[in-house]
Design an enzyme around this catalytic site. Structure first.
Site, short mmCIF file in Angstrom:
data_model
loop_
_atom_site.label_atom_id
_atom_site.label_comp_id
_atom_site.label_asym_id
_atom_site.label_seq_id
_atom_site.Cartn_x
_atom_site.Cartn_y
_atom_site.Cartn_z
CE LYS A 70 -3.98 2.13 0.34
NZ LYS A 70 -3.55 3.00 -0.78
CE LYS A 94 3.65 6.63 6.16
NZ LYS A 94 3.49 7.67 5.14
CE LYS A 106 4.96 7.29 -1.13
NZ LYS A 106 4.36 7.52 0.19
CB THR A 190 -2.17 12.93 5.64
OG1 THR A 190 -2.64 12.00 4.67
CG2 THR A 190 -0.75 12.61 6.02
CG ASN A 221 -3.80 16.55 1.32
OD1 ASN A 221 -3.56 15.64 2.10
ND2 ASN A 221 -5.02 16.96 1.06
CB SER A 361 -5.82 4.64 2.13
OG SER A 361 -5.46 5.79 1.41
N1 GLU Z 1 0.95 8.88 0.32
C1 GLU Z 1 0.44 8.78 1.64
C2 GLU Z 1 1.54 8.36 2.60
O1 GLU Z 1 2.72 8.58 2.38
C3 GLU Z 1 -0.79 7.89 1.71
C4 GLU Z 1 -0.60 6.48 1.27
C5 GLU Z 1 -1.89 5.70 1.11
O2 GLU Z 1 -2.95 6.19 1.41
O3 GLU Z 1 -1.79 4.56 0.66
O4 GLU Z 1 1.27 7.89 3.67
#
Ligand code: GLU
Length: 427
Positions: A70, A94, A106, A190, A221, A361
């Site tokens: 994810k 995370k 990613k 976030t 954001n 998410s």
């Molecule tokens: N890009 C965001 C992060 O770095 C969200 C990632 C997601 O929702 O999968 O946490």
């Protein structure tokens, strides 16, 4: 990005330090200190003028022992495979620290979306999915927005995926527009999550949020909604540093009486850039881009990119600062950790602090799977509960074992992933 530091080496250094502390066995260590799968590919895009431009792109799956990989897809001119490797690794930690059943991944495209028309951006999104379609999906790898990508980009990507697959897969991607499979609260998640952690940290440290001031780096954001929530809880943001696209320079906008965040949000472009003239009209002082870090505030919130707090910039942090709230991924280089400890600054580490986005998410996927959508209040309540619980676990372990907050978060996350890897019989 600070070219002197490589985010992937930083991520590995952080991991190795904690792996030593918990005596992680060598096979698990070797497995987790690098990504499991990496895709490096090109995306040809027909430009509006008739030419074809080739973009370099990546999708990396660090680990999927706890669930599908994810993580977001970033559009940035300085994107590198090592940045994406680091970010994918941080996503694994995370998801584990907030205990959601997802792994880490990613993606990135080397591009500046400011220089791409809407049509070119759409073709880039669709071309990206065509290249990774065989390797991603709701049960294997689930993308989301990141730096300079948004809900519209996600929807183009979902549409391309569904067109190729010939069916609806709303759980394939998150951060979609509300009404198109997106979750209420995802845009705010976030930034709000950052402040839910901050609120808990201040409570634990007996600091009244209403008497605090903050300086924020970035106004994308994460920074925008962190600033809004912090202000709502009684704090005062006095400085925001931000990119200005017209002269390609960063500035710090300051108002010592407290910035009107709604007004500032009203003058930013869709990628978070702010025009200096418009900022002056709002009564703000315009200072150089790096001055956000040297403000006499209680809290600093780096909410932009990696490698912003280094031993050199650390020296500029005011003695008044009590808390560093890492809204960005990897904003602090590992050689700063000892300096933060020495000064006794309370750190809320990145992969805990900014986990609100991926947590929401996860809620978005649940709602898509049920095909029933919650109210915004319900989403944000659940988000607050998840973030507060995760913060408490990290804080309590840190207190109990006299650990640095980053190490405490890593210990919880690595132990969870290592246990999944072992239970699956991978090591
Ligand atoms: N890009 C965001 C992060 O770095 C969200 C990632 C997601 O929702 O999968 O946490």
């Amino acid at each position: 990005m600070n070219q002197q530091y490589n985010p992937y080496l930083n991520a590995q250094q952080q991991f190795d330090g904690v792996a030593d502390k918990i005596n992680l066995d060598s096979a698990t260590r070797e497995l987790l200190r690098q990504p499991a799968i990496e895709f490096h590919f090109t995306v040809p895009v027909k430009m509006d003028g008739g030419s074809t431009k080739i973009f370099n792109a990546y999708r990396i799956q660090h680990n999927d022992a706890r669930g599908p990989a994810k993580g977001g897809i970033r559009f940035h001119p300085n994107e590198t495979i090592d940045t994406v490797r680091a970010l994918s690794m941080w996503m694994t930690w995370k998801c584990a620290v907030v205990d959601i059943p997802l792994g880490g991944g990613k993606g990135g495209v080397v591009c500046d979306p400011h220089n791409l028309s809407k049509g070119e951006q759409e073709r880039l999104c669709r071309g990206y999915i065509r290249k990774v379609v065989k390797f991603v999906g709701p049960l294997s790898d689930v993308p989301a927005p990141d730096v300079m990508t948004n809900a519209q980009h996600m929807l183009w990507m979902m549409d391309e995926y569904e067109t190729i697959r010939g069916a609806h897969y709303p759980g394939f991607i998150t951060g979609k527009p509300v009404g198109m499979g997106g979750s209420l609260g995802r845009t705010e998640a976030t930034g709000y999550g950052v402040v839910f952690c901050l609120r808990e940290a201040l409570k634990a440290e007996n600091i009244d949020i209403g008497n605090t001031t903050a300086s924020v780096q970035g106004f994308g954001n994460v920074a925008e909604y962190a600033s809004k929530k912090y202000t709502e809880l009684g704090g005062k943001v006095i400085a925001v540093s931000c990119w200005n696209q017209s002269d390609k320079c960063a500035y710090t906008f300051r108002n010592k009486k407290g910035i009107d965040i709604e007004a500032l949000a009203g003058i930013k472009d869709s990628f978070g850039s702010i025009d200096t003239e418009k900022a002056k009209q709002l009564g703000m002082e315009v200072l150089s881009g790096d001055e956000w870090i040297s403000q006499d505030v209680d809290i600093i919130m780096p909410c932009a990119l990696e490698n912003q707090i280094t031993p050199v910039t650390f020296k500029k942090i005011s003695k008044t600062v009590k808390v560093i709230c890492e809204g960005a991924n990897g904003p602090t280089t590992p050689d700063c950790d000892s300096l933060i400890k020495e000064r006794g600054i309370f750190l809320i580490p990145d992969f805990l602090c900014n986990a609100g986005g991926v947590t929401c998410s996860y809620f978005e996927q649940i709602q898509c799977n049920m095909n029933y959508f919650w109210s915004k209040e319900e989403v944000l309540d659940k988000l607050d509960f998840k973030m507060t619980t995760a913060f408490a676990a990290v804080y309590n372990l840190a207190m109990e074992k006299n650990l640095y907050m980053r190490d405490s978060a890593y210990i919880i996350a690595i132990n969870r992933v290592a246990s999944a890897v072992k239970l699956r019989g991978w090591v």
